[in-house]
Structures are given as C-alpha cells and as structure tokens.
Write a protein that holds these residues in place. Structure first.
Motif, PDB file in Angstrom:
ATOM      1  N   ASN A   1      12.154   0.754  -7.812  1.00 32.41           N
ATOM      2  CA  ASN A   1      10.974   0.675  -6.965  1.00 32.41           C
ATOM      3  C   ASN A   1       9.757   1.133  -7.771  1.00 32.41           C
ATOM      4  O   ASN A   1       9.863   1.993  -8.644  1.00 32.41           O
ATOM      5  CB  ASN A   1      11.204   1.564  -5.739  1.00 32.41           C
ATOM      6  N   LEU A   2       8.590   0.555  -7.485  1.00 32.49           N
ATOM      7  CA  LEU A   2       7.372   0.891  -8.230  1.00 32.49           C
ATOM      8  C   LEU A   2       7.104   2.393  -8.219  1.00 32.49           C
ATOM      9  O   LEU A   2       6.848   2.999  -9.268  1.00 32.49           O
ATOM     10  CB  LEU A   2       6.183   0.135  -7.627  1.00 32.49           C
ATOM     11  N   ALA A   3       7.144   3.016  -7.038  1.00 24.28           N
ATOM     12  CA  ALA A   3       6.874   4.446  -6.960  1.00 24.28           C
ATOM     13  C   ALA A   3       7.930   5.259  -7.699  1.00 24.28           C
ATOM     14  O   ALA A   3       7.623   6.299  -8.289  1.00 24.28           O
ATOM     15  CB  ALA A   3       6.799   4.883  -5.492  1.00 24.28           C
ATOM     16  N   GLN A   4       9.168   4.782  -7.698  1.00 23.97           N
ATOM     17  CA  GLN A   4      10.226   5.473  -8.440  1.00 23.97           C
ATOM     18  C   GLN A   4       9.948   5.433  -9.938  1.00 23.97           C
ATOM     19  O   GLN A   4      10.136   6.430 -10.647  1.00 23.97           O
ATOM     20  CB  GLN A   4      11.583   4.829  -8.146  1.00 23.97           C
TER      21      GLN A   4
ATOM     22  N   GLY B   1       0.812  -1.210   0.000  1.00 19.10           N
ATOM     23  CA  GLY B   1       0.000   0.000   0.000  1.00 19.10           C
ATOM     24  C   GLY B   1       0.842   1.256   0.000  1.00 19.10           C
ATOM     25  O   GLY B   1       0.477   2.266  -0.627  1.00 19.10           O
ATOM     26  N   GLU B   2       1.991   1.213   0.677  1.00 15.32           N
ATOM     27  CA  GLU B   2       2.869   2.388   0.713  1.00 15.32           C
ATOM     28  C   GLU B   2       3.328   2.788  -0.685  1.00 15.32           C
ATOM     29  O   GLU B   2       3.434   3.971  -1.000  1.00 15.32           O
ATOM     30  CB  GLU B   2       4.091   2.107   1.598  1.00 15.32           C
ATOM     31  N   ASN B   3       3.601   1.800  -1.532  1.00 13.53           N
ATOM     32  CA  ASN B   3       4.034   2.120  -2.897  1.00 13.53           C
ATOM     33  C   ASN B   3       2.889   2.690  -3.735  1.00 13.53           C
ATOM     34  O   ASN B   3       3.108   3.552  -4.594  1.00 13.53           O
ATOM     35  CB  ASN B   3       4.600   0.873  -3.580  1.00 13.53           C
ATOM     36  N   ILE B   4       1.681   2.211  -3.488  1.00 12.36           N
ATOM     37  CA  ILE B   4       0.534   2.768  -4.208  1.00 12.36           C
ATOM     38  C   ILE B   4       0.343   4.232  -3.810  1.00 12.36           C
ATOM     39  O   ILE B   4       0.123   5.105  -4.656  1.00 12.36           O
ATOM     40  CB  ILE B   4      -0.737   1.955  -3.913  1.00 12.36           C
ATOM     41  N   GLY B   5       0.425   4.507  -2.513  1.00 12.54           N
ATOM     42  CA  GLY B   5       0.286   5.890  -2.044  1.00 12.54           C
ATOM     43  C   GLY B   5       1.389   6.786  -2.570  1.00 12.54           C
ATOM     44  O   GLY B   5       1.132   7.930  -2.979  1.00 12.54           O
ATOM     45  N   ALA B   6       2.623   6.275  -2.566  1.00 16.49           N
ATOM     46  CA  ALA B   6       3.744   7.069  -3.077  1.00 16.49           C
ATOM     47  C   ALA B   6       3.592   7.313  -4.574  1.00 16.49           C
ATOM     48  O   ALA B   6       3.949   8.384  -5.084  1.00 16.49           O
ATOM     49  CB  ALA B   6       5.063   6.364  -2.783  1.00 16.49           C
ATOM     50  N   ALA B   7       3.056   6.325  -5.297  1.00 22.35           N
ATOM     51  CA  ALA B   7       2.819   6.496  -6.733  1.00 22.35           C
ATOM     52  C   ALA B   7       1.774   7.580  -6.969  1.00 22.35           C
ATOM     53  O   ALA B   7       1.898   8.393  -7.894  1.00 22.35           O
ATOM     54  CB  ALA B   7       2.374   5.176  -7.353  1.00 22.35           C
ATOM     55  N   ALA B   8       0.731   7.609  -6.131  1.00 24.93           N
ATOM     56  CA  ALA B   8      -0.298   8.645  -6.265  1.00 24.93           C
ATOM     57  C   ALA B   8       0.301  10.023  -6.048  1.00 24.93           C
ATOM     58  O   ALA B   8      -0.018  10.981  -6.766  1.00 24.93           O
ATOM     59  CB  ALA B   8      -1.421   8.388  -5.256  1.00 24.93           C
ATOM     60  N   ARG B   9       1.166  10.152  -5.059  1.00 23.40           N
ATOM     61  CA  ARG B   9       1.828  11.440  -4.807  1.00 23.40           C
ATOM     62  C   ARG B   9       2.669  11.852  -6.013  1.00 23.40           C
ATOM     63  O   ARG B   9       2.657  13.018  -6.427  1.00 23.40           O
ATOM     64  CB  ARG B   9       2.719  11.348  -3.574  1.00 23.40           C
ATOM     65  N   ALA B  10       3.440  10.899  -6.547  1.00 18.98           N
ATOM     66  CA  ALA B  10       4.289  11.200  -7.694  1.00 18.98           C
ATOM     67  C   ALA B  10       3.465  11.641  -8.892  1.00 18.98           C
ATOM     68  O   ALA B  10       3.820  12.589  -9.599  1.00 18.98           O
ATOM     69  CB  ALA B  10       5.131   9.971  -8.047  1.00 18.98           C
ATOM     70  N   MET B  11       2.344  10.972  -9.113  1.00 22.15           N
ATOM     71  CA  MET B  11       1.489  11.340 -10.238  1.00 22.15           C
ATOM     72  C   MET B  11       0.968  12.763 -10.086  1.00 22.15           C
ATOM     73  O   MET B  11       1.046  13.574 -11.015  1.00 22.15           O
ATOM     74  CB  MET B  11       0.329  10.352 -10.351  1.00 22.15           C
ATOM     75  N   LEU B  12       0.434  13.070  -8.915  1.00 26.44           N
ATOM     76  CA  LEU B  12      -0.151  14.398  -8.724  1.00 26.44           C
ATOM     77  C   LEU B  12       0.913  15.489  -8.761  1.00 26.44           C
ATOM     78  O   LEU B  12       0.649  16.613  -9.210  1.00 26.44           O
ATOM     79  CB  LEU B  12      -0.918  14.453  -7.400  1.00 26.44           C
ATOM     80  N   ASN B  13       2.140  15.168  -8.320  1.00 23.71           N
ATOM     81  CA  ASN B  13       3.236  16.135  -8.418  1.00 23.71           C
ATOM     82  C   ASN B  13       3.375  16.669  -9.841  1.00 23.71           C
ATOM     83  O   ASN B  13       3.725  17.836 -10.051  1.00 23.71           O
ATOM     84  CB  ASN B  13       4.570  15.498  -8.015  1.00 23.71           C
ATOM     85  N   PHE B  14       3.117  15.800 -10.819  1.00 24.46           N
ATOM     86  CA  PHE B  14       3.342  16.179 -12.211  1.00 24.46           C
ATOM     87  C   PHE B  14       2.044  16.241 -13.018  1.00 24.46           C
ATOM     88  O   PHE B  14       2.047  16.113 -14.236  1.00 24.46           O
ATOM     89  CB  PHE B  14       4.360  15.234 -12.844  1.00 24.46           C
ATOM     90  N   GLY B  15       0.920  16.449 -12.296  1.00 27.58           N
ATOM     91  CA  GLY B  15      -0.331  16.742 -12.979  1.00 27.58           C
ATOM     92  C   GLY B  15      -1.104  15.555 -13.500  1.00 27.58           C
ATOM     93  O   GLY B  15      -2.010  15.718 -14.322  1.00 27.58           O
TER      94      GLY B  15
END
Length: 252
Positions: free
Chosen positions: A153-156, A21-35
């Motif tokens: 890493n997935l979020a990376q 779940g942590e990677n899913i949340g981090a991925a969401a943050r990364a996505m929103l960072n860049f629109g």
C-alpha cells in the motif's frame, strides 16, 4: 512551493498521481511519525486540497499536507533535486543501481549532509510508477518482500522508508531496560537479601547434608546476584519471606 515546516535537511517524499486521499493523509502521518515533513504531490487524482486526506492525517500531521508542494508532472516535482530514488516492486528492464530501503536512506543521509537535494518517488496505488517516471531516477529502491505478493500500500511504503530514514540517523540503543519507576538494587542490598534467606533456610535445616552446605550456599548466592534484581523486587522478596515466617509461627 510552500516552505517546508521543518528546515532540517531531509529527503522530499514525492507521491506520484496518488489516487486516494486517505492514503495521502496516512502517508503524511507516517512521515511525521519519523520526523519527515517535505511532501510533494504530482497530479493527485481527486484534486487538491482533499478533505479525506486532511481527515486521515488527523492533528499535527495536517501541517505536512498544509506545506505539501503540488506539481503537474514528475519533471516539475524533481526540477530542483540532485538525486532521486524511486520505489518499485519489480524490475522494469532499466539499468540502474537497486538499493534496499535501509541502504537507500543511509545514502540519502550522506548526500544531504553534503548539501545535495534528495527525493524519493512513490507510485500510484493501482500499478506503481511507470517506466516514464522511473527513467528520471538515479537509483531504485526494492523492498525484500514476499515475491508471491510484492505489492505494498502507498502509505505502507512511505512508512517503511520513513522508518529507515529515522533509523539511519538515530542513536537509540537496540535494547534497553525499562525500569518502571525503580532502579537496580545495589550489591549490598542483594547481599543483605542473600543473608536473610540463607539464615532462615539454615534455621529450617535446608542446607543438608553438612558436607554439601557450603556448595549449596554458594549456588544460592550466585542465583541472587545473577537475577539482576531491582530495589523494589528485593523489598518484595524480603516481605514475602517475613510473611511466610509469620504464618509458619517463626519469629523471623
């Protein structure tokens, strides 16, 4: 599937069988960072919703999770897509075009502008996408990483592709000057600074011997104009010289 919180044409980022779940949340943050806001999840290991994903997304990025589509398999997640990119760290013996992240996101932008629907597949943390997933892709994305340690890493991986997406359509100049509340000095302001220093240096006998004085003054003028001084810096240099002259007993 819930409607995306952002109607702007953009690729869907599809996380296939994500494990943490942590990677899913981090991925969401990364996505929103860049629109980016169109996330799809395929069979997340720990079910959905996932409190760890929500905690890691933290704040505004939670809306990406709120609108994420949940699918039982890759086929269902890609059913409405016209073109699919798949991220992979190694060649799986499949004959497909392979793009760098930069080129892939530039191509995605072109296709979206034509009204086509684009998705990007990301594999699970343990081993990435399987061949059964990759065969559904029209093209692969390979990141030029250290061949001795290619795993991301997935979020990376999501962050990297989201950054390239943003960069492909961004008009930010590659270099700019941060002015910190000031602006560049005008030519006349630099001219007055040069005259101030030249007059005091002349009075102190700096321009010696006389035969070289004009050349020295020219070099000094060139220095002042080459520096690209701000107004604040010009005032500071005037003040420094005045203080030195006061301390030295001159009238300035």
């Amino acid at each position: 599937m819930p409607a995306s919180p952002d109607p702007t044409p953009q690729p869907a980022f599809v996380l296939v069988r994500p494990q943490m779940g942590e990677n899913i949340g981090a991925a969401a943050r990364a996505m929103l960072n860049f629109g980016l806001a169109r996330m799809r999840l395929v069979d997340p290991r720990d079910g959905w919703p996932n409190p760890r994903a929500v905690a890691t997304a933290s704040g505004a990025a939670g809306r990406v999770l709120d609108h994420a589509g949940i699918f039982p398999d890759v086929g269902a997640a890609l059913a409405d897509c016209d073109h699919v990119f798949a991220t992979t760290a190694r060649n799986r013996d499949l004959t497909k075009p392979v793009f760098t992240p930069e080129a892939a996101m530039a191509r995605a932008g072109e296709m979206l502008a034509q009204g086509r629907r684009v998705a990007v597949l990301f594999g699970p943390e343990r081993a990435g996408l399987e061949n059964e997933d990759l065969v559904r892709a029209d093209a692969l994305i390979s990141v030029p990483v250290n061949p001795g340690f290619p795993s991301l890493n997935l979020a990376q991986a999501v962050l990297l592709l989201a950054y390239e997406w943003r960069r492909a359509g961004d008009a930010t100049p590659p270099e700019r000057m941060a002015m910190a509340g000031t602006e560049f000095a005008s030519k006349i302001e630099v001219e007055k600074l040069a005259e101030h220093y030249e007059a005091e240096l002349d009075r102190a006998g700096f321009f010696f011997p006389p035969t070289k004085a004009e050349g020295m003054k020219l070099s000094l003028r060139n220095l002042w104009f080459r520096l690209g001084l701000t107004r604040a810096e010009v005032q500071t240099l005037h003040g420094m010289l005045r203080q030195l002259l006061r301390r030295g007993g001159s009238a300035g």
